[in-house]
Design an enzyme around this catalytic site. Structure first.
Site, PDB file in Angstrom:
ATOM      1  N   TYR A  42      33.157  34.636  36.991  1.00 16.25           N
ATOM      2  CA  TYR A  42      33.161  36.264  37.155  1.00 16.25           C
ATOM      3  C   TYR A  42      32.768  36.739  38.664  1.00 16.25           C
ATOM      4  O   TYR A  42      33.707  37.285  39.028  1.00 16.25           O
ATOM      5  CB  TYR A  42      32.172  36.727  36.215  1.00 16.25           C
TER       6      TYR A  42
ATOM      7  N   SER B  60      32.389  44.834  41.584  1.00 16.17           N
ATOM      8  CA  SER B  60      31.059  44.347  41.032  1.00 16.17           C
ATOM      9  C   SER B  60      30.067  43.926  41.956  1.00 16.17           C
ATOM     10  O   SER B  60      30.086  43.611  43.163  1.00 16.17           O
ATOM     11  CB  SER B  60      31.027  43.476  40.053  1.00 16.17           C
TER      12      SER B  60
END
Length: 680
Positions: free
Chosen positions: A570, A557
């Site tokens: 995350y 990501s």
């Protein structure tokens, strides 16, 4: 009836073909052909013209459609007898069939077209039933044919399929008006009739009569006594899964192959019996068989419970010997002008205690090769029960295997797609980026294992991709070591191994530091950091055993390098994944395994993560409606474009499709341009 209308005889022919082809006792996959003759109106002259409709080259009787038929003018076809140059030049006649075509389109005529056209009967079937080939490949096959059928079915000595065989059968039929068909030595059967129903009934009469005769008169236990008692199903599957990647790697020495595994009862019984080494060494007989299985299989000469390291070592030795023997076989029979040797690896590998591994350029080819060897086992059993299995001479098998007409078929095949013969495993494949990646890899030729904790979602994506030959759905919680091992084992048993792994499974919880619970932290890290580690470790074992290199791609990501608020668990888990890429690239490069990452951002549409609450949280943080979240992300990028799952899938393909074959340890941003996430 004109050329543009469907002729009634065509419907009759298709029904007969599908009926016969749908029963594997009657013929093997894509084996044999059927024809019918009738009268239609010639659109050029308005006069009646006699036509023949016959299954074209490469079709399958069970699924035959009108588009799979070749349509020829019967008078033109039969007039070719006047220009036939003789058996030494009979291959030239195949090109002449094109001059007999009626209308445009239609399938290419097969080598058996002459047989159907020259035999004076309205309907003709040519089939490859196991029982019929057993008679055809038995020692004293001609005598057995007389004993079984009397004068009703005649014997034709082995002759390679072609124009001369058609002439031989036609002459035999004309001289014996009471005959209903023939046994073709080493090959199969042909039957004929005045109507489609009569032709079908006669084909079935020949097949069922041969089956009954073998059952009633054949000697018991034709493969000899049991010398290798079988293993239990679980132990057998474990051995197969352990050995399969090694076997696949060996059988891909010349060209990468996809594998198929079977433990069919016929295979296990054959491998348990004393005579299987002798019979396997004799090779297959019917041309349809050895074109797909090669002249003989590789057979492991160890007991079923031999230690696996010993089996692996013996496989390497036997594979080297097989290649030497195959090269010698080619050199014994090749003549000036013979096609180049296509590869010396076996197509069939038989392992007592495990079963049969078969190989091909794709899963269907590998599966069909295995099915053909089961046919060959059935033929050997029947022939041995009668008097002894006696396949056609090796030189004749070489002439078929390296036939210029077969080589021409291969040259007409399209170029393989970029990921042909590669096996991909995609986690999180049931939705979003994972689903888009699974679809893209399949479109580029890969066999795809769609892995997801939601089996229904995975099955839906697999069904969209295609048949079981193209995709497999597996249920897996990537946080479970046992489930990951089971999923990888399922991939191996389905396709022979794994070549390309995409770690796409993920989830996200938007929490500040003080709001993040230990459960939140553990969940994020379990799914993405732990899950990616487990998948990469288990698939790396397989890739190392295959010794063919491979690709591991992490869907990380933008947040692996970008620090933002309310995103601790995350972002940290994604940073863990990003560094796994670097660590594994350094470790696995020695095995030819490349490890790269893709860093997407703002992939809202189709995303399982955003749909599960993350989207609502993010929309609330940014003060926009949830349905506008993708547009919001796009406006903060340099390119002002929304990132879709397909864009991420394209990056995965770019990394694995071959153009970046010397790239490893790289992270590719797919975020439409986020300066704060630029790699440094």
């Amino acid at each position: 009836m004109t050329a543009s209308e469907t002729h009634p005889v065509v419907g009759e022919l298709l029904r007969r073909a599908r009926t016969l082809g749908s029963d594997p006792r009657n013929t093997n996959y894509a084996g044999g052909n059927a024809s019918a003759k009738g009268t239609a109106t010639d659109p050029l002259t308005g006069a009646d013209v006699e036509l023949m409709w016959v299954k074209g080259s490469g079709g399958d009787l069970a699924t035959l459609t009108e588009a799979g038929l070749a349509v020829l003018r019967l008078s033109a076809l039969r007039s070719l007898t006047r220009v036939y140059p003789g058996v030494e030049r009979e291959d030239e006649m195949v090109a002449a069939f094109d001059h007999c075509a009626f209308g445009k389109g239609g399938a290419a005529p097969s080598i058996d077209t002459a047989m159907h056209g020259l035999v004076d009967a309205a309907h003709v079937d040519h089939l490859h039933p196991d029982a019929g080939i057993a008679v055809a490949a038995a020692a004293d096959g001609e005598r057995h044919t007389r004993e079984i059928f009397g004068d009703r079915v005649l014997w034709v000595p082995w002759r390679r399929p072609g124009f001369q065989l058609g002439l031989d059968i036609a002459a035999l039929k004309d001289a014996n008006p009471g005959a209903i068909g023939v046994i073709l030595g080493g090959h199969g059967i042909t039957a004929w009739g005045d109507t489609g129903d009569e032709c079908q009934a006669r084909s079935l009469e020949i097949i069922r009569t041969a089956e009954r005769y073998i059952a009633e008169h054949g000697r018991p236990e034709p493969f000899g006594r049991v010398v290798h008692p079988g293993l239990g199903e679980r132990e057998r599957a474990e051995r197969a899964a352990t050995l399969f990647p090694l076997v696949r790697g060996l059988c891909s020495t010349d060209v990468r192959q996809v594998g198929h595994y079977t433990a069919a009862p016929e295979v296990l019984d054959f491998l348990s019996r004393a005579e299987h080494p002798r019979l396997a060494a004799l090779g297959t007989s019917c041309p349809d068989h050895f074109l797909r299985t090669k002249v003989a299989p590789l057979v492991v000469d160890l007991p079923p419970d031999a230690p696996l390291p010993e089996v692996a070592a013996r496989l390497r030795e036997l594979h080297a010997a097989y290649r030497d023997d195959y090269r010698a076989y080619y050199e014994r029979h090749a003549v000036p002008g013979s096609p180049a040797m296509r590869g010396a690896d076996p197509a069939i590998v038989l392992v007592p205690g495990a079963g049969m591994f078969s190989f091909g350029k794709d899963k269907r080819t590998a599966r069909v090769a295995g099915e053909f060897y089961v046919n060959a086992i059935n033929v050997m059993r029947g022939a041995e029960a009668l008097s002894g299995y006696q396949p056609i001479e090796e030189a004749e098998r070489f002439r078929i295997e390296y036939w210029e007409l077969e080589e021409a078929k291969l040259r007409r095949l399209p170029e393989p797609r970029a990921l042909a013969a590669r096996v991909a495993l995609v986690t999180g494949g049931g939705s979003g980026i994972g689903a888009a990646t699974a679809r893209r890899l399949a479109a580029e030729g890969a066999c795809v294992v769609v892995a997801d904790r939601d089996l229904g979602a995975a099955e839906k994506v697999a069904a969209e991709i295609g048949t079981a030959d193209a995709a497999l759905a597996v249920k897996v919680d990537v946080t479970s070591e046992e489930q990951v091992q089971a999923a990888v084992r399922a991939a191996v048993l389905a396709f022979g191994g794994v070549d390309l792994v995409v770690n796409s499974a993920g989830l996200s919880l938007s929490r500040s530091l003080l709001s993040t619970t230990l459960a939140d932290w553990d969940l994020q890290h379990d799914v993405m950091a732990r899950g990616s580690f487990l998948i990469s470790r288990e698939t790396a074992r397989v890739m190392i055993d295959q010794a063919m290199g491979g690709d591991v791609v992490y869907i990380s990501s933008k947040n692996s390098v970008f620090a933002g608020p309310d995103n601790l668990a995350y972002g940290a888990a994604k940073a863990d994944q990003a560094h796994q890429v670097r660590l594994l690239a350094a470790e696995l490069g020695a095995h030819g395994i490349r490890v790269n990452g893709v860093n997407p951002d703002g992939v809202v549409r189709g995303s399982g993560i955003f749909a599960s609450g993350w989207g609502a949280d993010r929309a609330a943080v940014y003060g926009v409606p949830e349905e506008k979240l993708g547009e919001h992300y796009a406006q903060r990028t340099l390119l002002k474009r929304e990132v879709l799952p397909e864009h991420v899938a394209a990056a995965v393909f770019a990394l694995t499709g071959g153009d970046l074959s010397l790239t490893t340890g790289l992270h590719v941003p797919v975020d439409a341009g986020v300066p704060a996430a630029f790699l440094r």
